[in-house]
Write an enzyme that holds these catalytic residues in place. Structure first.
Site: not given
Ligand code: GLN
Length: 490
Positions: A77, A156, A180
């Protein structure tokens, strides 16, 4: 599909070591796969030349000298700093950023012999659930049938999940702040593991919310996740929140079964309006675990319903502090001058450099930390966070592992929730509580929705009990026997 791409990580490790296939052939096969699947827009950076060079070196080594991940192609990532490649966190503000040092997690993996073949697209600064805020455009879920309505891979870490779904790497790296790793794994039919907070060093991972961020693998199988985590995790003096607690041997007992293990299903995770297919999935999960000899009981985690609002105060608050460093002075993007004064330079740089969702979070975060609102929001959220952690602590007096769905739906159509942030945030309803409590959790592909898209089940265990978590996940994976792969011939 090339037979090599069908192998798991653990099988590929053995094959490379046997010298029946050269590392070069493995790397070339994976590169070709990534080249053939460009339409999914998964990659932020290709690292093919270096990967091939490393593979050639490996092929001149004796197998006795092979390290545990020798020659294994991995996708990273684009939030992990990797020397020699750009690290952008999918943001314009870091669009030309070359990190001067390597993240500890990628360093550990490289030291174990892994080869980074690409970096992957993600939501800007890891804020999102759809991988639709990447500077390089949206990532498309390989399970998409109708390209006029492409599906989200989740977010994400959507690029990392999509790459594993098309077998473009033996495993990939994601980060999980509130879901994420787990939610994209669920949407793409992969295994996604978020370790205990502190298991993996955060050093060299671009910070979103420091008290929540944690690195983990996305893989095809539970055993692969155990193998990958073994070589990612370390105590690191460069990250004061990484812990010096010995990792249990994650592979030793993974197949020993779960007879007598106690699994709790929290009643608060059966939420209003939950679709029949998700209820059915959870029911199947219960039955499978029972059939494997576990005792499944109903439990209560009373503060679950306040976890989402609590997360959406704490995460933006920490983000607003962390992202203050992007001011156009020392590194990253700077807007074109001339500027009236320093403040004008900051405003233009940050105004142009950050996307809409990041700005929304920075506004929320700054607001909840501002004097006059700090006690009402931020301190209050911290107290709620403690309550959530206490719920889990008392549950783990009675059970070893907790079972829930990973996400409230299958992969939705890209763009569908983009203009409705609250609806987007609801994606995280099942993943956020364990993040707030710092617990390890995993998503396992467990069924198909009525649209024939993957659905994941989540398991959560107590801190530093990844061995129990993975053993249970292995049993669940065996019982669910999810063997579907996306059909890419469209
Ligand atoms: N979907 C969550 C957010 O938007 C989690 C994001 C993540 O775990 N980086 O914050």
């Amino acid at each position: 599909m090339n037979e090599l791409l069908k192998l798991s990580l653990v099988e590929t490790v053995k094959l490379i070591k046997s010298k029946k296939v050269s590392a070069k052939e493995i790397i070339e096969t994976y590169i070709n796969r990534l080249e053939d699947t460009e339409k999914y827009n998964m990659l932020s950076e290709k690292n093919y030349d270096e990967a091939l060079e490393l593979a050639n070196k490996i092929d001149s080594k004796k197998p006795e000298d092979f390290r545990p991940l020798e020659g294994i192609p991995i996708a990273v990532k684009d939030i992990f700093c990797t020397v020699g490649n750009k690290t952008t966190a999918s943001s314009k503000i870091l669009n030309n950023f070359f990190a001067p040092y390597e993240s500890t997690v990628t360093k550990n993996l490289k030291n174990a012999g892994a080869i980074v073949i690409c970096k992957t697209n993600m939501d800007e600064f890891a804020m999102g659930s759809a991988s639709d805020t990447c500077i390089k455009g949206e990532v498309i879920n390989p399970w998409t049938d109708d390209f006029s309505k492409p599906l989200t891979p989740g977010g994400s870490s959507g690029g990392s999940a999509a790459v594993v779904a098309i077998s473009g790497a033996c495993f990939s790296l994601g980060t999980d702040t509130g879901g994420s790793i787990r939610q994209p794994a669920s949407f793409c039919g992969n295994v996604g593991l978020k370790p205990t907070y502190g298991r993996c060093s955060r050093y060299g991972i671009i910070a979103f919310a420091s008290s929540l961020d944690q690195a983990g693998p996305i893989s095809k199988t539970v055993e692969d996740a155990a193998y990958a985590l073994t070589y990612m995790a370390s105590w690191d003096k460069n990250d004061s929140t990484s812990v010096n607690i010995k990792m249990p041997d994650l592979l030793k007992n993974i197949k020993e079964g779960i007879k007598g293990l106690k699994v709790g299903v929290p009643k608060e995770y059966i939420i209003d309006g939950m679709s029949d297919e998700i209820q059915k999935l959870l029911e199947n999960g219960r039955t499978w675990l029972k059939d494997q000899g576990a005792e499944v009981i109903d439990i209560s985690l009373p503060h679950t319903k306040v976890a989402l609002p609590c997360y959406y105060i704490i995460a933006p608050a920490e983000a607003s502090a962390n992202l203050a460093r992007y001011d156009g002075v020392k590194f990253g993007y700077r807007a074109e001058g001339p500027f009236k004064d320093l403040n004008d330079m900051y405003c233009k740089t940050r105004g142009e450099g950050f996307g809409k969702e990041v700005k929304r979070r920075l506004l929320i975060g700054t607001y909840v930390l501002s004097s006059g609102y700090y006690d009402a929001y931020y301190i209050h959220a911290q107290k709620v966070r403690r309550k959530i952690a206490e719920d889990f602590n008392s549950a783990f007096k009675d059970v070893d592992v907790i079972l829930s769905p990973t996400a409230p739906s299958d992969a939705f159509v890209l763009g569908e929730k983009k203009e409705d942030p609250i609806n987007m945030y609801l994606n995280d309803v099942f993943t956020v509580p364990s993040s707030l409590a710092g617990l390890p959790a995993i998503s396992i592909p467990a069924g198909l929705s009525k649209n024939n898209k993957p659905l994941g089940l989540q398991l959560i265990s107590n801190k530093f009990t990844e061995d129990t978590l993975l053993k249970t996940a292995f049993a669940l994976e065996e019982a669910a026997s999810f063997t579907h792969r996306p059909n890419l011939e469209k």
